[in-house]
Design an enzyme around this catalytic site. Structure first.
Site, short mmCIF file in Angstrom:
data_model
loop_
_atom_site.label_atom_id
_atom_site.label_comp_id
_atom_site.label_asym_id
_atom_site.label_seq_id
_atom_site.Cartn_x
_atom_site.Cartn_y
_atom_site.Cartn_z
N SER A 29 0.87 -1.20 -0.02
CA SER A 29 0.02 0.02 -0.09
C SER A 29 1.18 1.14 -0.10
CB SER A 29 -0.73 -0.03 1.25
OG SER A 29 -1.23 1.44 1.66
N GLY A 30 0.29 2.20 -0.93
CA GLY A 30 1.14 3.42 -1.09
C GLY A 30 1.08 4.35 0.28
N LEU A 31 -0.18 4.15 0.97
CA LEU A 31 -0.56 4.88 1.91
C LEU A 31 0.30 4.48 3.36
CD1 LEU A 31 -2.15 6.97 3.91
CD2 LEU A 31 -3.91 5.36 3.65
N ASP A 51 0.99 10.60 2.08
CA ASP A 51 0.71 9.88 0.70
C ASP A 51 0.53 10.78 -0.42
OD1 ASP A 51 0.00 7.88 -0.90
OD2 ASP A 51 -2.17 7.59 -0.29
N ASP A 88 1.03 -1.06 -5.15
CA ASP A 88 0.36 0.25 -5.39
C ASP A 88 1.59 1.31 -5.73
OD1 ASP A 88 -0.75 2.48 -5.24
OD2 ASP A 88 -1.36 2.68 -3.11
N ASP A 142 0.78 4.08 -7.35
CA ASP A 142 0.32 5.32 -7.59
C ASP A 142 -0.03 5.55 -9.23
OD1 ASP A 142 0.33 5.81 -4.86
OD2 ASP A 142 2.17 6.74 -4.95
N GLU A 183 -2.95 4.15 -11.20
CA GLU A 183 -3.99 4.92 -11.13
C GLU A 183 -3.94 6.16 -11.92
OE1 GLU A 183 -3.47 5.67 -6.81
OE2 GLU A 183 -3.20 7.71 -7.06
N LYS A 220 0.41 12.92 -6.65
CA LYS A 220 -0.75 12.38 -6.15
C LYS A 220 -1.55 12.83 -4.87
CE LYS A 220 -2.05 9.27 -3.95
NZ LYS A 220 -2.20 7.62 -4.19
N ASN A 244 -3.80 11.36 -1.68
CA ASN A 244 -4.31 9.96 -1.20
C ASN A 244 -5.78 10.40 -1.47
OD1 ASN A 244 -6.28 8.62 1.18
ND2 ASN A 244 -4.60 7.46 0.60
N SER A 245 -6.78 9.44 -2.03
CA SER A 245 -8.02 9.23 -2.35
C SER A 245 -8.99 9.89 -1.27
CB SER A 245 -8.72 7.90 -3.03
OG SER A 245 -7.77 7.23 -3.77
N ARG A 300 -6.30 1.45 -12.36
CA ARG A 300 -7.31 2.15 -11.57
C ARG A 300 -7.75 3.25 -11.65
NH1 ARG A 300 -5.09 3.20 -5.15
NH2 ARG A 300 -6.21 5.11 -4.71
N HIS A 324 -12.67 2.79 -7.26
CA HIS A 324 -12.51 3.05 -6.07
C HIS A 324 -13.31 4.11 -5.82
CE1 HIS A 324 -10.57 3.23 -2.21
NE2 HIS A 324 -9.36 4.23 -2.50
C1 SPV Z 1 -3.25 2.47 -0.69
O1 SPV Z 1 -3.34 1.68 0.21
O2 SPV Z 1 -2.27 3.39 -0.75
C2 SPV Z 1 -4.33 2.79 -1.72
C3 SPV Z 1 -5.96 2.88 -1.26
O3 SPV Z 1 -3.98 3.43 -2.55
S1 SPV Z 1 -6.39 4.33 -0.64
O4 SPV Z 1 -5.44 4.62 0.45
O5 SPV Z 1 -7.59 4.11 -0.45
O6 SPV Z 1 -6.37 5.12 -1.74
MG MG Z 2 -2.24 4.40 -2.65
#
Ligand code: SPV
Ligand code: MG
Length: 289
Positions: A38-40, A50, A77, A79, A106, A112, A114-115, A149, A180
């Site tokens: 996971s990027g986050l 993130d 991930d 990104d 994505e 980027k 974070n979503s 994504r 997402h």
């Molecule tokens: C991550 O886990 O970094 C993701 C999912 O991309 S989210 O944080 O929901 O964007």
């Molecule tokens: Mg991410």
């Protein structure tokens, strides 16, 4: 192996988040047979936000530790790929070299966000992002999985835009589509799946709509669920509690029953294997010293 789980399995698959060698080993021990780098969570464990504050080569190094310590297929991930098509394909090549099984890219712009942070989520141009996907596909042909994504729903661009983009990304060679959503119910995810009609397998991240039972995803024939950040968040809660108690009480006595024992740690990383190897490979004089 990841291709089988994400793209070919009729069963719903689960990928557990990992952000370092320790979380990867724990996820494996729990029974997961695939991981999400996971990027986050990786950014958080490095003390970054993130927002592409960490570099692509830091990501690659962490992924190597995740792969090494778990020996599981890892979907990374990626990104937006850290730039244009050229950066994305370089990242994918390096990830494959370090043993990753696939990458999710994505359609966000660099850097980027974070979503779940803020409302500004500009999307990349469809053709430009499709070029990133095609470049990755050409660079890492074969067994390496490419998940495209779209952040169309995250950015509030609507279902038509999400479907349009998913089709463009399928045309560009993606193996699966990650859709997402930041809603607390799965309604827009399930609406997407109905409209998409399974042209490619669908991957979801039910972080906000966690109350929906997975039976709904099985019924919708979703391919893969990613539990995206839960080991990292569990670690934050546990570390916060331990640090707070030790600071306040000036002793570790009261938290001992609630933390992992050293024996548990040694068992997780197979210290006995090292002891056996020492007996086999070290000269007996070396052992005595
Ligand atoms: C991550 O886990 O970094 C993701 C999912 O991309 S989210 O944080 O929901 O964007
Ligand atoms: Mg991410």
């Amino acid at each position: 192996m990841l291709r089988a789980q994400v793209c070919c399995s009729r069963e719903l698959s689960f990928l557990m988040e990992a952000h370092d060698g320790l979380s990867a080993a724990i996820a494996k021990r729990a029974g997961f047979n695939g991981l999400w780098a996971s990027g986050l969570s990786i950014a958080s464990s490095l003390g970054y936000r993130d927002a592409n504050e960490g570099s692509w080569n830091q990501l690659v190094d962490v992924v190597e530790r995740i792969v090494d310590s778990s020996q599981l297929p890892v979907l990374v991930d990626g990104d937006g790929g850290f730039g244009n098509f050229n950066n994305a394909r370089l990242l994918a090549r390096k990830l494959r070299q370090r043993g990753a099984a696939g990458i999710a890219l994505e359609d966000s712009c660099f850097p980027k966000t974070n979503s779940f942070v803020g409302d500004l989520h500009p999307l990349a141009d469809i053709d430009e992002f499709s070029g990133r996907l095609r470049a990755v596909k050409d660079a890492v042909a074969g067994d390496f999985v490419l998940v495209a994504r779209t952040e169309a729903l995250i950015g509030g661009h609507g279902m038509d835009e999400a479907i349009l983009r998913a089709h463009a990304y399928a045309d560009a060679g993606a193996d699966a589509i990650l859709i997402h959503s930041r809603r607390s119910a799965a309604d827009e995810i399930l609406a997407f799946v109905r409209a998409w009609q399974n042209r490619l397998p669908v991957v979801i991240v039910p972080t906000k709509y966690y109350r929906t039972p997975v039976s709904a995803y099985r019924k919708a024939r979703i391919s893969t669920v990613i539990w995206a950040n839960h080991s990292m968040r569990a670690a934050i809660a546990a570390m916060r509690q331990a640090c707070g108690r030790i600071f306040a009480e000036e002793t570790t006595a009261s938290i001992e029953p609630n933390i992992a024992t050293l024996d548990e740690l040694f068992e997780l990383f197979r210290y006995n294997e090292l002891a056996n190897a020492e007996a086999r490979y070290l000269h007996s004089d070396d052992i005595r010293q």
